[in-house]
Design a protein around this motif. Structure first.
Motif, PDB file in Angstrom:
ATOM      1  N   ASN A  59       0.807  -1.225   0.000  1.00 62.42           N
ATOM      2  CA  ASN A  59       0.000   0.000   0.000  1.00 62.42           C
ATOM      3  C   ASN A  59       0.845   1.283   0.000  1.00 62.42           C
ATOM      4  OD1 ASN A  59      -1.492  -2.093   2.082  1.00 62.42           O
ATOM      5  ND2 ASN A  59      -2.770  -1.288   0.417  1.00 62.42           N
ATOM      6  N   LEU A  60       1.917   1.256  -0.745  1.00 60.00           N
ATOM      7  CA  LEU A  60       2.849   2.392  -0.731  1.00 60.00           C
ATOM      8  C   LEU A  60       2.254   3.597  -1.460  1.00 60.00           C
ATOM      9  CD1 LEU A  60       5.847   3.196  -0.051  1.00 60.00           C
ATOM     10  CD2 LEU A  60       6.326   2.670  -2.422  1.00 60.00           C
ATOM     11  N   ALA A  65       2.450  10.898  -6.386  1.00 59.82           N
ATOM     12  CA  ALA A  65       3.287  10.345  -7.449  1.00 59.82           C
ATOM     13  C   ALA A  65       3.126   8.834  -7.525  1.00 59.82           C
ATOM     14  CB  ALA A  65       4.749  10.706  -7.206  1.00 59.82           C
ATOM     15  N   VAL A  66       2.934   8.217  -6.369  1.00 60.86           N
ATOM     16  CA  VAL A  66       2.712   6.776  -6.307  1.00 60.86           C
ATOM     17  C   VAL A  66       1.532   6.575  -5.384  1.00 60.86           C
ATOM     18  CG1 VAL A  66       3.640   4.578  -5.519  1.00 60.86           C
ATOM     19  CG2 VAL A  66       5.133   6.196  -6.679  1.00 60.86           C
ATOM     20  N   GLN A  67       0.556   5.766  -5.821  1.00 65.90           N
ATOM     21  CA  GLN A  67      -0.649   5.654  -5.016  1.00 65.90           C
ATOM     22  C   GLN A  67      -0.981   4.211  -4.706  1.00 65.90           C
ATOM     23  OE1 GLN A  67      -4.185   7.122  -6.803  1.00 65.90           O
ATOM     24  NE2 GLN A  67      -5.247   7.374  -4.849  1.00 65.90           N
ATOM     25  N   ASP A  68      -0.846   3.868  -3.444  1.00 65.57           N
ATOM     26  CA  ASP A  68      -1.392   2.627  -2.934  1.00 65.57           C
ATOM     27  C   ASP A  68      -0.952   1.423  -3.752  1.00 65.57           C
ATOM     28  OD1 ASP A  68      -2.889   1.160  -1.172  1.00 65.57           O
ATOM     29  OD2 ASP A  68      -4.739   1.328  -2.349  1.00 65.57           O
ATOM     30  N   ILE A  69       0.347   1.269  -3.920  1.00 66.86           N
ATOM     31  CA  ILE A  69       0.757   0.115  -4.716  1.00 66.86           C
ATOM     32  C   ILE A  69       1.320  -0.978  -3.805  1.00 66.86           C
ATOM     33  CG2 ILE A  69       1.272   1.523  -6.748  1.00 66.86           C
ATOM     34  CD1 ILE A  69       4.189   1.105  -6.180  1.00 66.86           C
ATOM     35  N   SER A  70       1.100  -2.202  -4.204  1.00 62.98           N
ATOM     36  CA  SER A  70       1.589  -3.359  -3.455  1.00 62.98           C
ATOM     37  C   SER A  70       2.155  -4.372  -4.439  1.00 62.98           C
ATOM     38  CB  SER A  70       0.433  -4.032  -2.694  1.00 62.98           C
ATOM     39  OG  SER A  70      -0.185  -3.121  -1.825  1.00 62.98           O
ATOM     40  N   PHE A  71       3.302  -4.931  -4.078  1.00 62.76           N
ATOM     41  CA  PHE A  71       3.831  -6.042  -4.868  1.00 62.76           C
ATOM     42  C   PHE A  71       4.904  -6.741  -4.054  1.00 62.76           C
ATOM     43  CE2 PHE A  71       6.311  -2.318  -6.052  1.00 62.76           C
ATOM     44  CZ  PHE A  71       7.605  -2.780  -5.966  1.00 62.76           C
ATOM     45  N   ASP A  72       5.273  -7.933  -4.486  1.00 57.85           N
ATOM     46  CA  ASP A  72       6.343  -8.686  -3.835  1.00 57.85           C
ATOM     47  C   ASP A  72       7.428  -8.980  -4.853  1.00 57.85           C
ATOM     48  OD1 ASP A  72       4.951  -8.824  -1.495  1.00 57.85           O
ATOM     49  OD2 ASP A  72       4.062 -10.805  -1.934  1.00 57.85           O
ATOM     50  N   ALA A 102       4.915   7.766 -14.637  1.00 55.20           N
ATOM     51  CA  ALA A 102       3.930   6.825 -14.114  1.00 55.20           C
ATOM     52  C   ALA A 102       4.218   6.449 -12.665  1.00 55.20           C
ATOM     53  CB  ALA A 102       3.893   5.562 -14.977  1.00 55.20           C
ATOM     54  N   GLY A 103       5.408   6.827 -12.168  1.00 51.44           N
ATOM     55  CA  GLY A 103       5.744   6.536 -10.785  1.00 51.44           C
ATOM     56  C   GLY A 103       6.689   5.364 -10.620  1.00 51.44           C
ATOM     57  N   LYS A 104       7.231   4.844 -11.751  1.00 49.06           N
ATOM     58  CA  LYS A 104       8.135   3.695 -11.654  1.00 49.06           C
ATOM     59  C   LYS A 104       9.391   4.037 -10.876  1.00 49.06           C
ATOM     60  CE  LYS A 104       8.853   4.233 -15.809  1.00 49.06           C
ATOM     61  NZ  LYS A 104       8.962   4.813 -17.038  1.00 49.06           N
ATOM     62  N   SER A 105      10.059   5.119 -11.309  1.00 48.33           N
ATOM     63  CA  SER A 105      11.319   5.471 -10.660  1.00 48.33           C
ATOM     64  C   SER A 105      11.071   5.885  -9.223  1.00 48.33           C
ATOM     65  CB  SER A 105      11.987   6.620 -11.399  1.00 48.33           C
ATOM     66  OG  SER A 105      12.291   6.229 -12.703  1.00 48.33           O
ATOM     67  N   MET A 106       9.944   6.547  -9.017  1.00 48.45           N
ATOM     68  CA  MET A 106       9.628   7.005  -7.674  1.00 48.45           C
ATOM     69  C   MET A 106       9.466   5.819  -6.739  1.00 48.45           C
ATOM     70  SD  MET A 106       9.496   9.816  -6.228  1.00 48.45           S
ATOM     71  CE  MET A 106       9.352  10.922  -7.609  1.00 48.45           C
ATOM     72  N   THR A 107       8.904   4.726  -7.273  1.00 47.18           N
ATOM     73  CA  THR A 107       8.761   3.525  -6.451  1.00 47.18           C
ATOM     74  C   THR A 107      10.137   3.016  -6.046  1.00 47.18           C
ATOM     75  OG1 THR A 107       6.799   3.011  -7.724  1.00 47.18           O
ATOM     76  CG2 THR A 107       7.716   1.243  -6.387  1.00 47.18           C
ATOM     77  N   ARG A 146      13.216  15.730  -0.933  1.00 49.51           N
ATOM     78  CA  ARG A 146      12.216  16.589  -0.320  1.00 49.51           C
ATOM     79  C   ARG A 146      11.601  17.489  -1.377  1.00 49.51           C
ATOM     80  NH1 ARG A 146      14.835  19.224   4.906  1.00 49.51           N
ATOM     81  NH2 ARG A 146      16.326  19.817   3.335  1.00 49.51           N
ATOM     82  N   PRO A 147      10.383  17.907  -1.232  1.00 47.61           N
ATOM     83  CA  PRO A 147       9.494  17.692  -0.097  1.00 47.61           C
ATOM     84  C   PRO A 147       8.674  16.404  -0.201  1.00 47.61           C
ATOM     85  CG  PRO A 147       8.490  19.206  -1.607  1.00 47.61           C
ATOM     86  CD  PRO A 147       9.789  18.809  -2.209  1.00 47.61           C
ATOM     87  N   GLY A 148       9.043  15.527  -1.138  1.00 50.14           N
ATOM     88  CA  GLY A 148       8.281  14.288  -1.278  1.00 50.14           C
ATOM     89  C   GLY A 148       8.408  13.423  -0.039  1.00 50.14           C
ATOM     90  N   ARG A 149       7.413  12.578   0.178  1.00 45.14           N
ATOM     91  CA  ARG A 149       7.499  11.704   1.362  1.00 45.14           C
ATOM     92  C   ARG A 149       6.620  10.484   1.150  1.00 45.14           C
ATOM     93  NH1 ARG A 149       2.809  12.908   4.514  1.00 45.14           N
ATOM     94  NH2 ARG A 149       1.671  14.529   3.418  1.00 45.14           N
ATOM     95  N   ILE A 150       6.937   9.448   1.895  1.00 49.16           N
ATOM     96  CA  ILE A 150       6.073   8.274   1.883  1.00 49.16           C
ATOM     97  C   ILE A 150       4.912   8.590   2.806  1.00 49.16           C
ATOM     98  CG2 ILE A 150       5.885   5.854   2.517  1.00 49.16           C
ATOM     99  CD1 ILE A 150       8.762   5.490   1.747  1.00 49.16           C
ATOM    100  N   ALA A 151       3.735   8.680   2.242  1.00 51.45           N
ATOM    101  CA  ALA A 151       2.600   9.118   3.044  1.00 51.45           C
ATOM    102  C   ALA A 151       1.939   7.939   3.731  1.00 51.45           C
ATOM    103  CB  ALA A 151       1.587   9.841   2.164  1.00 51.45           C
TER     104      ALA A 151
END
Lengths: 325, 336, 326
Positions: B10-11, B24-31, B46-51, B61-66
């Motif tokens: 749920n990142l 930038a990244v919304q509620d993603i889960s994977f293993d 799409a948020g790949k690099s951000m993941t 900053r100012p980005g953060r894991i919410a």
């Protein structure tokens, strides 16, 4: 809103290209830039201070308590009247005291700022025009013209402005007949300060022009035979307005300081037409004997003027260049 | 079944701006399983690099894991203090950056950068570290490694530099390598070599790879599983072969249509109309709705949740409503 | 390396020739050299004889070459005002200026780099904001006002330090130094601080901007991603890369310390070349102006050369491939 690319850093070219067309400039003005102005109290205060000082200077003849250059209105006997008191021989009230010649310091400051601002603004405009033109020419043409202009810019930039201004001033003084020196002094000063500050404009504009020249639409316009001057004005100039504005503001602060320094050194405007620097030069003689106000108030005014303009320039640079924040 | 090496739960990564919070990244889960290669594909933004950055704890900053968790080998790492996280970076998770021309410090010799990194993580002497560094350069295929090691980055070609970057990322023996567009900046001719080197070395060390790229071709050849990202979310995740053969999300099927294939009897590659929305202007409901050929009313209202459609496959699309959901749909057949 | 230095030297010579041309034009065409040298009652024929003897009737090119020839031997004629050889005048005042400039430059460099690095590493801290605000005030404060302010506080009000002059100097034969006496050192403090402040703020802002820039680069991110310590990243990787551009600009800035000394020397009545120059400008003492111009140009060219060599040492990219590897 849409030129906001917060997530990752913005490539350098984008910084020189904050403005694409008037439409975007207008949009930027009413959104981002205005917002960053509004939310920076220091900038708001600086704007207010700078504007007040400019207005006081512009309207000095109308609002100054006395005309310090009208011999009828002053009395030598009022000399050295301390601040916030009435002269000993006239019933003139001196809010900031009187100087050695009985002139009201407040009024001399208002008239002095007039000279300082006049010289500073004209010198900056002169430097801007010269620098932007040379930068456009160098950047657009490239080749030998570019090399020559840039070499001169390099040499110019490696010498401090004050030294160049002094030299130009010295040369001009040698060339102008003695009886015209007083009347020409202000123009010589503008020339000297202007000529010592153009290089920064030229270098920035040249860089931006070279970036722009590579772009396809400029090549296309060139192939279609659009006149180079038109290309420069239509496509290149709008893209360099932002940086030019920033440099212009900071140059204005520098020019004001430079003028004050030259006048302080006794090579600026004649004492009959004192600028803030001249006033400080006069006041310095009386610092040790306790008449501090003759120096203090002009000095504070000069600092306030230079600092507020500098703050505006600093803010403008950050506002137009989000990367630096 | 073995325990996953890395679990992302749920990142959500946010960037607060004055115009509101950008997600930038919304509620993603994977293993990611040990030894597995997970491809993460999607358009830029799409948020790949951000993941990848979020897993490394390297969000600027100012980005953060919410919200959400990152669990490495059973240990939660997204909330570790920086000093602890530093022991994981490089040692447990290595990272390969996109542009080899800018990811090496130009003022230090390759040897200095390698030895510094090795000695930060492993208790080796200078001489031992140097020996190991030369061995690594050999492994990544730099000829004459014992001499070239004392060169500066600018003395190497782009492909060679990316090999050095791989050596640097692997020098402390990480269990997971996050490769962020490792071949995008390279010549087409050396891309395959770099991928080969990376894959071979990771296989030898038993390291897993999270391969972030926009190039579906690279994923098809390299990855075991693939996660397709769109506008900060995972649209679809599953085994590579299945996703390529039978993409379930309309976005991934569009993406697969854009892979050139030998022998495919196509006049032209299909293209998805439109472009991905900016983070500041993501439409309500499903972010893909303006471009989706199968868009329904529901797509404009609610965000679809990820649904398991087959073992190891999840898709977030209203064409695949949750079992207990109400979103009946009639277009399901046509989607396949 | 050698080729690089030779190329740089050649460029320096071009710059010097360019400056020499300006100095020559000033020297020759600003005012009338003869009129400046003789009294009003000198007969015209005598003036003509002098003109001939001084070679002022030769062609411009011959005169320019002679000017350069003389300049290379350190010969710039006689000061109109002081009736002394210009070179002698400048040399006698040089130690005062150089000592002042050296001390100021050191202050500016040391504190500029420290503050710059500090504010870049803690961009959000209160202390950084304070330093940045002060630096902006520093840029806006004209040097002469700083000098006057310091004199007022430390000389007039507190009486701790002298307000003007150089104090006692020790004559070493070829150099008159103020470093060896207490009054000399005390006299140096206020002018040195005054002169250094502007450069200090510039260097600080430059270091800060460069460092922030470097901290954003990919190689710093990659260094972080490899788990290197904060210390190694900040002071090993980032600082070294910051220094590359800083060296150039700082070097040039330090050169301008000597030129900026004009103002400081005037405020503190410091007996250096700067105050000599300012008086020369006021009375249009052309030979001194021309010589000073050449002197400053020489200083800049020398500093440029040193900077280039330093740059070369620090940045391996400038070295030709083949030094270390193949």
């Amino acid at each position: 809103m849409e030129n906001r690319k917060l997530v990752k850093d913005i490539p350098a070219e984008d910084l020189i290209v904050p403005v694409r067309a008037q439409g975007r400039l207008a949009r930027a003005l009413d959104s981002d830039i205005f917002y960053s102005w509004r939310t920076s109290p220091v900038t708001v205060v600086a704007t207010f201070v700078a504007l007040s000082l400019i207005l006081l200077a512009v309207f000095a003849p109308l609002i100054a308590p006395y005309n310090p250059f009208n011999p009828a209105s002053l009395n030598l006997m009022d000399g050295f009247t301390p601040p916030a008191s009435t002269g000993a021989f006239t019933d003139n009230y001196f809010l900031m005291g009187a100087d050695n010649q009985g002139r009201d310091v407040l009024s001399t400051i208002m008239y002095g700022s007039r000279v300082s601002l006049f010289v500073g603004i004209l010198a900056t405009l002169f430097a801007m025009t010269l620098g932007v033109s040379l930068g456009l020419i160098a950047g657009y043409n490239g080749g030998t013209i570019d090399a020559v202009i840039m070499r001169v810019t390099d040499i110019q930039l490696s010498f401090p402005a004050i030294l160049i201004a002094l030299l130009i001033f010295g040369i001009a003084r040698g060339l102008i007949p003695a009886n015209q020196q007083e009347s020409m002094a202000v123009w010589v000063l503008i020339l000297a300060i202007g000529l010592s500050n153009w290089a920064q404009f030229a270098r920035t504009v040249r860089g931006a022009t070279m970036v722009e020249r590579q772009k396809d639409y400029v090549s296309a316009a060139r192939i279609m035979g659009v006149h180079p001057i038109l290309i420069l004005l239509r496509h290149v100039l709008p893209n360099v307005l932002g940086p030019v504005l920033v440099i212009g503001t900071i140059s204005l602060a520098l020019a004001i300081i430079e003028e004050a320094t030259l006048s302080f050194l006794g090579v600026g405007v004649p004492p009959t037409q004192p600028s803030l620097g001249t006033l400080i030069r006069i006041g310095q003689q009386f610092l040790f004997s306790g008449e501090w106000w003759i120096l203090f108030f002009p000095a504070v005014t000069l600092i306030a003027l230079a600092l507020s303009v500098n703050l505006l320039g600093d803010w403008l640079r950050d506002a137009l260049n989000p990367k630096l924040r | 079944m073995t325990e996953p090496l890395l679990s992302v739960r749920n990142l959500t990564v946010e960037f607060p701006t004055r115009r509101g919070v950008l997600t930038a990244v919304q509620d993603i889960s994977f293993d990611i399983m040990p030894g597995e290669v997970l491809g993460v594909v999607g358009e830029s933004g799409a948020g790949k690099s951000m993941t990848g950055s979020a897993i490394m704890g390297l969000i600027d900053r100012p980005g953060r894991i919410a919200q959400g968790e990152v669990i490495l080998q059973g240990r939660r790492i997204d909330n570790l203090p920086d000093a602890e996280m530093r022991k994981i970076r490089g040692r447990k998770i290595g990272m390969i950056f996109q542009d080899p021309l800018t990811s090496l410090n130009p003022l230090y010799r390759i040897s200095e950068q390698l030895i510094e990194t090795i000695r930060t993580h492993l208790p080796l002497s200078e001489a031992q570290a140097r020996k190991k560094a030369i061995g690594l350069l050999d492994d990544v295929g730099i000829p004459d490694a014992s001499r070239r090691i004392d060169d500066y980055p600018h003395q190497f070609s782009g492909g060679m530099r990316q090999r050095v970057v791989i050596a640097l990322a692997l020098c402390a023996g990480p269990d997971l390598v996050i490769a962020d567009e490792p071949t995008t900046a390279l010549d087409v001719s050396v891309q395959a070599q770099i991928i080969d080197v990376m894959k071979r070395l990771c296989a030898e060390n038993g390291a897993s790879i999270m391969l972030v790229t926009h190039d579906m071709g690279v994923i098809a050849e390299t990855a075991d599983r693939v996660a397709v990202m769109y506008a900060g979310r995972i649209a679809e995740i599953g085994p590579v072969r299945d996703v390529i053969k039978d993409a379930q999300h309309p976005y991934s099927s569009g993406l697969m249509g854009a892979i050139p294939r030998l022998g495919a009897n196509l006049d032209r590659l299909t293209q998805i109309p439109g472009s991905m929305p900016r983070l500041s202007a993501i439409p309500r409901g499903c972010a893909f709705n303006p471009r989706c050929p199968h868009v329904m009313d529901k797509c404009h209202i609610d965000q679809p949740q990820a649904v398991q459609t087959a073992p190891g496959r999840r898709v977030a699309c209203w064409l695949y409503p949750p079992q207990d959901g109400t979103g009946a749909n009639t277009e399901r057949q046509s989607a396949q | 390396m050698l080729a690089f230095i030779i190329r740089r030297l050649a460029q320096s010579v071009v710059v010097m020739l360019f400056v020499a041309l300006i100095a020559f034009v000033v020297f020759r065409y600003v005012g009338d050299p003869i009129a400046s040298m003789v009294g009003v009652d000198t007969r015209l024929e005598d003036q003509e004889i002098m003109r001939e003897r001084l070679g002022l009737n030769d062609s411009v090119i011959v005169q320019f070459l002679r000017f350069i020839g003389n300049a290379m031997q350190g010969e710039f004629g006689i000061s109109y005002r002081l009736q002394q050889p210009v070179t002698e005048l400048i040399l006698s005042r040089l130690p005062a200026t150089i000592e002042l400039a050296l001390v100021s430059a050191t202050i500016a460099l040391v504190f500029g780099v420290i503050f710059g690095v500090y504010t870049a590493l803690r961009p959000k801290a209160w202390s950084s904001a304070g330093i940045m605000a002060l630096s902006l005030v520093g840029v806006s404060l004209p040097t002469f006002l700083i000098g006057i302010g310091l004199i007022y506080i430390f000389a007039v009000e507190l009486g701790w330090l002298p307000s003007f002059g150089r104090g006692d100097v020790v004559d070493l034969g070829w150099w008159r130094t103020g470093f060896l006496t207490e009054s000399g050192l005390k006299s140096l403090i206020l002018p040195a601080i005054t002169l250094s402040l502007f450069q200090l703020t510039l260097i600080m802002r430059l270091v800060r901007a460069e460092m922030l820039e470097v901290l954003r680069t990919e190689y710093i991110r990659f260094a972080k991603a490899r788990g290197l310590s904060q210390r190694a990243i900040n002071f090993g990787h980032a600082l070294k890369n910051t220094m590359v551009p800083v060296i150039t600009i700082t070097g040039l800035q330090l050169g301008s310390v000597i030129a900026f000394a004009i103002v400081t020397e005037t405020v503190f009545q410091w007996p250096g070349v700067g105050s000599l120059f300012i008086v020369s400008v006021q009375v249009v003492d052309v030979p001194v102006m021309a010589a000073y111009l050449m002197f400053i140009a020489l200083v800049f060219v020398l500093i440029n050369l040193v900077v280039d060599i330093l740059y070369y040492v620090v940045d391996p990219r400038l070295r030709v491939d083949g030094g270390a590897g193949k």
